[in-house]
Design a protein around this motif. Structure first.
Motif, PDB file in Angstrom:
ATOM      1  N   SER A 180     158.735  68.504  79.077  1.00  0.00           N
ATOM      2  CA  SER A 180     159.094  67.455  78.070  1.00  0.00           C
ATOM      3  C   SER A 180     160.070  66.503  78.459  1.00  0.00           C
ATOM      4  N   ALA A 181     160.653  66.933  79.845  1.00  0.00           N
ATOM      5  CA  ALA A 181     161.696  65.924  80.356  1.00  0.00           C
ATOM      6  C   ALA A 181     161.335  64.645  80.570  1.00  0.00           C
ATOM      7  N   TRP A 182     159.779  64.534  80.985  1.00  0.00           N
ATOM      8  CA  TRP A 182     159.427  63.056  81.167  1.00  0.00           C
ATOM      9  C   TRP A 182     159.611  62.319  80.333  1.00  0.00           C
ATOM     10  N   LEU A 183     159.659  62.289  79.068  1.00  0.00           N
ATOM     11  CA  LEU A 183     159.944  61.446  78.035  1.00  0.00           C
ATOM     12  C   LEU A 183     161.147  60.701  78.276  1.00  0.00           C
ATOM     13  N   LEU A 221     158.718  69.212  93.920  1.00  0.00           N
ATOM     14  CA  LEU A 221     159.865  69.945  93.189  1.00  0.00           C
ATOM     15  C   LEU A 221     161.111  69.720  93.936  1.00  0.00           C
ATOM     16  N   ILE A 222     161.038  69.468  95.296  1.00  0.00           N
ATOM     17  CA  ILE A 222     162.462  69.163  95.979  1.00  0.00           C
ATOM     18  C   ILE A 222     162.848  67.758  95.531  1.00  0.00           C
ATOM     19  N   THR A 223     162.050  66.820  95.731  1.00  0.00           N
ATOM     20  CA  THR A 223     162.219  65.497  95.094  1.00  0.00           C
ATOM     21  C   THR A 223     162.652  65.232  93.798  1.00  0.00           C
ATOM     22  N   HIS A 224     162.020  65.752  92.902  1.00  0.00           N
ATOM     23  CA  HIS A 224     162.060  65.472  91.426  1.00  0.00           C
ATOM     24  C   HIS A 224     162.236  66.425  90.543  1.00  0.00           C
ATOM     25  N   LEU A 256     163.048  56.123  84.599  1.00  0.00           N
ATOM     26  CA  LEU A 256     164.495  56.406  84.883  1.00  0.00           C
ATOM     27  C   LEU A 256     164.684  57.628  85.713  1.00  0.00           C
ATOM     28  N   ASP A 257     165.649  57.800  86.703  1.00  0.00           N
ATOM     29  CA  ASP A 257     165.756  58.750  87.514  1.00  0.00           C
ATOM     30  C   ASP A 257     166.528  60.162  87.037  1.00  0.00           C
ATOM     31  N   ILE A 258     166.808  60.783  87.725  1.00  0.00           N
ATOM     32  CA  ILE A 258     167.276  62.284  87.111  1.00  0.00           C
ATOM     33  C   ILE A 258     168.553  61.926  86.492  1.00  0.00           C
ATOM     34  N   ASP A 259     169.589  61.239  87.161  1.00  0.00           N
ATOM     35  CA  ASP A 259     170.972  61.022  86.728  1.00  0.00           C
ATOM     36  C   ASP A 259     170.901  59.927  85.386  1.00  0.00           C
ATOM     37  N   GLU A 260     169.850  58.884  85.417  1.00  0.00           N
ATOM     38  CA  GLU A 260     169.785  58.193  84.394  1.00  0.00           C
ATOM     39  C   GLU A 260     169.385  58.848  82.888  1.00  0.00           C
ATOM     40  N   ASP A 301     153.826  64.485  91.446  1.00  0.00           N
ATOM     41  CA  ASP A 301     154.489  64.634  90.236  1.00  0.00           C
ATOM     42  C   ASP A 301     154.605  66.204  89.903  1.00  0.00           C
ATOM     43  N   PRO A 302     155.552  66.910  89.991  1.00  0.00           N
ATOM     44  CA  PRO A 302     155.465  68.482  89.900  1.00  0.00           C
ATOM     45  C   PRO A 302     154.875  68.935  88.735  1.00  0.00           C
ATOM     46  N   VAL A 303     155.487  68.047  87.640  1.00  0.00           N
ATOM     47  CA  VAL A 303     155.055  68.545  86.187  1.00  0.00           C
ATOM     48  C   VAL A 303     153.554  68.535  86.155  1.00  0.00           C
ATOM     49  N   VAL A 304     152.716  67.436  86.648  1.00  0.00           N
ATOM     50  CA  VAL A 304     151.217  67.270  86.803  1.00  0.00           C
ATOM     51  C   VAL A 304     150.769  68.449  87.575  1.00  0.00           C
TER      52      VAL A 304
END
Length: 386
Positions: free
Chosen positions: A69-72, A337-340, A45-49, A297-300
């Protein structure tokens, strides 16, 4: 492969649905004999979803506030399990890994929080039945379930497939989803160790469950550095027989661990041994498995970039190609970071800005791109440099 090769002359298209970790192998199997393969990726799911999910289910709202934790909120299968098990409130605050979800879901859905009503199967019985099926999945041997009365309860809870109209000729009970299967195999490996992987000829389909079990081992380790080294030696031995992919799994578990910044920091002395071979593998993994079209993936990537920036002055004798790969990783992290990422300041991006501005020359293409990707962390000095 035979099916795909036979279908094309007959004018029939073959559609294969596979998980991301199996997509490459499935594509290779279907493309033999020159058969064209078109790939369609169903993304998380994307950011809006994700924002809509957090709004619709208040118990999940807190996960949107921490990037680790937002990846969940992008993983529908895990969201389904968390909601069905009603374990959102019991999950740790802050950074999460899939092993945290596994522990909570297993305790609630499988062991029913150790509740055992009269006439109901025991938590141990339910767990042992799933472990027997997990053993069957790895070894191919028929499962031995001591209490057959457990199976109906696992079906009614959605952990095993319900008996359908074709149950008369089915091969026995099956996990309801591959996610439940992964959890059961991860529990089996966590209990019995990883020797079963070698005994089963290193099944690639079990890699995701193996990473989950490794996360659990790292989360509970008293000495995470020594544990990482021991696990790495074990999986290097597996890789000698079943392929290099197995050598990457300990680092893959580390990168996706909620506490990966602390684990990486403690592991730094071992990562820079042998011309920084451990660090080089982490950088390669980030590029291969967590970067798409130059966007990481900025989180990783964040903890690894932060670790590099903290210790970069200690890497004078490291091979040039390792430093070059690390440089590409930092740029990919900024793109990610800019994208996701959220539109807010990021401490690692600030540290990268300071490191970039301290360089003797700001005229390289890579340096200019980094300054241009600072987003909310673009200050007057960086703007003047641009």
């Amino acid at each position: 492969s035979d099916l795909a090769a036979s279908a094309s002359p007959a004018g029939i298209a073959v559609v294969a649905v596979a998980r991301g970790d199996a997509a490459r192998a499935v594509s290779a199997a279907m493309s033999k004999d020159g058969q064209p393969v078109e790939t369609f990726l169903v993304p998380p799911l994307d950011i809006d979803e994700r924002r809509e999910v957090a709004t619709s289910f208040q118990s999940l709202a807190r996960f949107s506030t921490d990037p680790r934790s937002a990846w969940l909120l992008g993983r529908l299968g895990l969201i389904d399990l968390v909601l069905r098990a009603d374990v959102a409130a019991s999950l740790p605050h802050g950074a999460l890994s899939e092993a945290d979800l596994f522990a909570a879901v297993w305790a609630r859905l499988v062991r029913r929080d150790e509740r055992h009503g009269s006439g109901e199967p025991s938590p141990d019985g339910r767990e042992q039945a799933l472990l027997a099926l997990a053993t069957q999945a790895i070894t191919g041997q028929p499962p031995v379930v001591a209490d057959l009365g457990v199976l109906p309860s696992l079906r009614s809870d959605g952990l095993l497939l319900a008996a359908g109209p074709t149950a008369a000729w089915s091969g026995g009970d099956q996990f309801a989803t591959d996610l439940i299967r992964d959890f059961a195999i991860a529990r089996l490996l966590a209990l019995n160790g990883f020797d079963a992987l070698g005994a089963a000829d290193g099944p690639r389909w079990a890699i995701r469950a193996t990473v989950l079990a490794l996360q659990a081992r790292l989360l509970t380790a008293a000495d995470v550095t020594a544990t990482r080294e021991g696990l790495q030696a074990s999986f290097d031995a597996v890789a000698l027989v079943y392929g290099d992919r197995w050598s990457d799994l300990v680092d893959e578990a580390t990168l996706t661990l909620g506490s990966s910044p602390a684990v990486l920091d403690r592991s730094w002395p071992t990562l820079i041994r042998d011309a920084a071979s451990g660090f080089a593998r982490l950088v390669r993994l980030t590029a291969q498995r967590y970067t798409e079209h130059g966007v990481a993936d900025p989180v990783v990537a964040d903890p690894l970039v932060a670790l590099y920036l903290e210790h970069v002055d200690e890497l004078a004798g490291v091979p040039r190609e390792v430093l070059k790969a690390a440089g590409k990783m930092m740029t990919a992290f900024l793109r990610g970071l800019i994208t996701h990422g959220p539109d807010q300041t990021n401490p690692t991006r600030v540290a990268l800005r300071e490191r970039t501005l301290a360089e003797p020359s700001l005229n390289s293409e890579q340096t200019i791109e980094r300054l241009g990707l600072l987003g909310p962390d673009l200050d007057e000095r960086a703007e003047a440099a641009l």
